[in-house]
Design a protein around this motif. Structure first.
Motif, mmCIF file in Angstrom:
data_model
loop_
_atom_site.group_PDB
_atom_site.id
_atom_site.type_symbol
_atom_site.label_atom_id
_atom_site.label_comp_id
_atom_site.label_asym_id
_atom_site.label_seq_id
_atom_site.Cartn_x
_atom_site.Cartn_y
_atom_site.Cartn_z
ATOM 1 N N MET A 164 -34.442 18.945 -17.699
ATOM 2 C CA MET A 164 -34.002 19.683 -18.878
ATOM 3 C C MET A 164 -33.898 21.170 -18.514
ATOM 4 S SD MET A 164 -35.907 20.161 -22.609
ATOM 5 C CE MET A 164 -35.992 18.414 -22.900
ATOM 6 N N PRO A 165 -32.805 21.838 -18.877
ATOM 7 C CA PRO A 165 -32.678 23.266 -18.588
ATOM 8 C C PRO A 165 -33.782 24.076 -19.285
ATOM 9 C CG PRO A 165 -30.575 22.329 -19.281
ATOM 10 C CD PRO A 165 -31.619 21.281 -19.509
ATOM 11 N N LEU A 166 -34.192 25.161 -18.626
ATOM 12 C CA LEU A 166 -35.291 25.980 -19.149
ATOM 13 C C LEU A 166 -35.054 26.443 -20.588
ATOM 14 C CD1 LEU A 166 -38.006 27.425 -18.669
ATOM 15 C CD2 LEU A 166 -36.655 29.389 -17.871
ATOM 16 N N PRO A 167 -33.877 26.971 -20.944
ATOM 17 C CA PRO A 167 -33.707 27.387 -22.345
ATOM 18 C C PRO A 167 -33.985 26.253 -23.339
ATOM 19 C CG PRO A 167 -31.965 28.318 -21.008
ATOM 20 C CD PRO A 167 -32.709 27.336 -20.125
ATOM 21 N N ASP A 168 -33.580 25.034 -23.008
ATOM 22 C CA ASP A 168 -33.843 23.903 -23.898
ATOM 23 C C ASP A 168 -35.331 23.560 -23.948
ATOM 24 O OD1 ASP A 168 -31.161 23.721 -24.508
ATOM 25 O OD2 ASP A 168 -30.764 22.179 -22.998
ATOM 26 N N GLU A 169 -36.018 23.682 -22.812
ATOM 27 C CA GLU A 169 -37.475 23.460 -22.810
ATOM 28 C C GLU A 169 -38.163 24.429 -23.747
ATOM 29 O OE1 GLU A 169 -39.805 22.866 -19.189
ATOM 30 O OE2 GLU A 169 -37.887 22.858 -18.105
ATOM 31 N N ILE A 170 -37.781 25.705 -23.662
ATOM 32 C CA ILE A 170 -38.405 26.718 -24.513
ATOM 33 C C ILE A 170 -38.091 26.439 -25.982
ATOM 34 C CG2 ILE A 170 -38.540 29.175 -25.072
ATOM 35 C CD1 ILE A 170 -37.892 29.730 -22.091
ATOM 36 N N ARG A 171 -36.842 26.082 -26.277
ATOM 37 C CA ARG A 171 -36.469 25.773 -27.672
ATOM 38 C C ARG A 171 -37.318 24.636 -28.245
ATOM 39 N NH1 ARG A 171 -31.240 26.405 -25.407
ATOM 40 N NH2 ARG A 171 -30.386 28.418 -26.024
ATOM 41 N N GLY A 172 -37.769 23.730 -27.400
ATOM 42 C CA GLY A 172 -38.581 22.613 -27.850
ATOM 43 C C GLY A 172 -40.070 22.893 -27.909
ATOM 44 N N PRO B 34 -42.886 26.793 -35.626
ATOM 45 C CA PRO B 34 -42.246 27.455 -34.488
ATOM 46 C C PRO B 34 -40.739 27.194 -34.481
ATOM 47 C CG PRO B 34 -44.178 26.224 -33.768
ATOM 48 C CD PRO B 34 -43.914 25.838 -35.199
ATOM 49 N N ALA B 35 -39.993 28.221 -34.116
ATOM 50 C CA ALA B 35 -38.532 28.111 -33.965
ATOM 51 C C ALA B 35 -38.125 29.094 -32.865
ATOM 52 C CB ALA B 35 -37.822 28.418 -35.272
ATOM 53 N N PRO B 36 -38.373 28.734 -31.604
ATOM 54 C CA PRO B 36 -38.078 29.670 -30.514
ATOM 55 C C PRO B 36 -36.631 30.164 -30.532
ATOM 56 C CG PRO B 36 -39.337 27.805 -29.708
ATOM 57 C CD PRO B 36 -38.935 27.475 -31.120
ATOM 58 N N VAL B 37 -36.496 31.483 -30.407
ATOM 59 C CA VAL B 37 -35.183 32.126 -30.342
ATOM 60 C C VAL B 37 -34.931 32.429 -28.867
ATOM 61 C CG1 VAL B 37 -33.792 34.095 -31.087
ATOM 62 C CG2 VAL B 37 -35.467 33.074 -32.657
ATOM 63 N N VAL B 38 -34.124 31.602 -28.242
ATOM 64 C CA VAL B 38 -33.863 31.704 -26.808
ATOM 65 C C VAL B 38 -32.449 32.248 -26.631
ATOM 66 C CG1 VAL B 38 -33.783 30.444 -24.634
ATOM 67 C CG2 VAL B 38 -35.399 29.745 -26.422
ATOM 68 N N TRP B 39 -32.347 33.405 -25.974
ATOM 69 C CA TRP B 39 -31.071 34.089 -25.892
ATOM 70 C C TRP B 39 -30.908 34.726 -24.516
ATOM 71 C CZ3 TRP B 39 -28.433 33.274 -30.344
ATOM 72 C CH2 TRP B 39 -27.148 33.821 -30.425
ATOM 73 N N SER C 217 -32.188 33.216 -38.729
ATOM 74 C CA SER C 217 -30.812 33.096 -38.238
ATOM 75 C C SER C 217 -30.719 32.432 -36.867
ATOM 76 C CB SER C 217 -30.153 34.474 -38.161
ATOM 77 O OG SER C 217 -30.675 35.224 -37.073
ATOM 78 N N GLY C 218 -31.823 32.490 -36.103
ATOM 79 C CA GLY C 218 -31.794 31.970 -34.745
ATOM 80 C C GLY C 218 -31.152 32.914 -33.752
ATOM 81 N N ARG C 219 -30.958 34.177 -34.153
ATOM 82 C CA ARG C 219 -30.308 35.174 -33.302
ATOM 83 C C ARG C 219 -31.209 36.404 -33.190
ATOM 84 N NH1 ARG C 219 -24.128 36.801 -34.614
ATOM 85 N NH2 ARG C 219 -25.132 37.761 -36.392
ATOM 86 N N PRO C 220 -31.564 36.832 -31.967
ATOM 87 C CA PRO C 220 -32.488 37.958 -31.805
ATOM 88 C C PRO C 220 -31.889 39.276 -32.292
ATOM 89 C CG PRO C 220 -31.527 37.382 -29.698
ATOM 90 C CD PRO C 220 -31.064 36.343 -30.681
ATOM 91 N N MET D 127 -41.598 38.868 -25.395
ATOM 92 C CA MET D 127 -42.954 38.466 -25.002
ATOM 93 C C MET D 127 -43.358 37.180 -25.720
ATOM 94 S SD MET D 127 -43.676 40.619 -22.756
ATOM 95 C CE MET D 127 -45.308 39.986 -22.457
ATOM 96 N N GLY D 128 -42.820 36.971 -26.896
ATOM 97 C CA GLY D 128 -43.007 35.729 -27.646
ATOM 98 C C GLY D 128 -41.655 35.281 -28.140
ATOM 99 N N PHE D 129 -41.304 34.022 -27.917
ATOM 100 C CA PHE D 129 -39.985 33.540 -28.306
ATOM 101 C C PHE D 129 -39.894 33.187 -29.787
ATOM 102 C CE2 PHE D 129 -39.655 32.975 -23.735
ATOM 103 C CZ PHE D 129 -38.382 33.477 -23.501
#
Length: 193
Positions: free
Chosen positions: A1-9, A26-31, A52-55, A86-88
């Motif tokens: 699994m790609p890292l951004p998807d791991e973090i989102r999960g 939790p709702a990691p915002v990975v950008w 929004s899911g957008r930083p 520092m925190g997603f």
């Protein structure tokens, strides 16, 4: 699994966030993506970014984009600007309505891998005390921002662009007069390279 998807999960802070005044999940915002020429190392998403899911999808982000002299499309293009907080996740508010610091477990779990994934950006913005301490060790934000020439043009320490820092900006006019023009030049050159 790609890292951004791991973090989102990631859900390691579910119990911690449920216990905050906001009682949120939790709702990691990975950008970020590989090889973006600009990296913004920041604190953690705020409530608006959480929703929004957008930083930086708030007035702080508008101010940051103004400091950087880039438009929304460029800022939110992950091939051009990587945002690695520092925190997603939005950490929540305390009982008094103040921001809770980003949980250290997030950086301990994900930061090294996220930074390795992004690679070596041409320009890194260290926004606020948490990011600056991670990258540079202990120190005062004002001192680091004032001494921008020591790390420029590849690294710039910035205060948080929150409205709460408007008084700081008025007290330190050299930031807009000296630091921002150098930052904008570095960003323009990095994006053009």
């Amino acid at each position: 699994m790609p890292l951004p998807d791991e973090i989102r999960g990631c859900r390691i802070c579910a119990d911690r966030f449920a216990a905050t005044a906001t009682s949120h999940a939790p709702a990691p915002v990975v950008w970020f993506s590989r090889n973006a020429p600009i990296m913004v190392a920041s604190q953690a998403p705020g409530m608006r970014a959480h929703l929004s899911g957008r930083p930086f999808d708030d007035p702080s982000g508008a101010r940051l984009r103004q400091w950087m002299a880039i438009d929304d499309n460029t800022f939110w293009d992950t091939s051009r600007v990587a945002i690695v907080p520092m925190g997603f996740c939005f950490p929540g508010y305390d009982a008094a309505g103040g921001d809770i610091p980003p949980p250290k477990i997030c950086a301990a779990t994900w930061r090294a891998a996220a930074l390795a994934h992004v690679g070596r950006p041409r320009v890194t913005l260290l926004v606020g005390a948490y990011a600056q301490q991670w990258h540079l060790g202990k120190g005062r934000v004002t001192d680091r921002v004032r001494e921008w020439r020591d790390l420029a043009p590849s690294v710039f320490c910035l205060p948080h662009p929150s409205w709460r820092n408007t008084a700081w900006l008025k007290k330190h006019p050299w930031f807009e007069a000296e630091t921002l023009p150098a930052l904008r030049t570095a960003i323009r050159e990095a994006l053009a390279a």
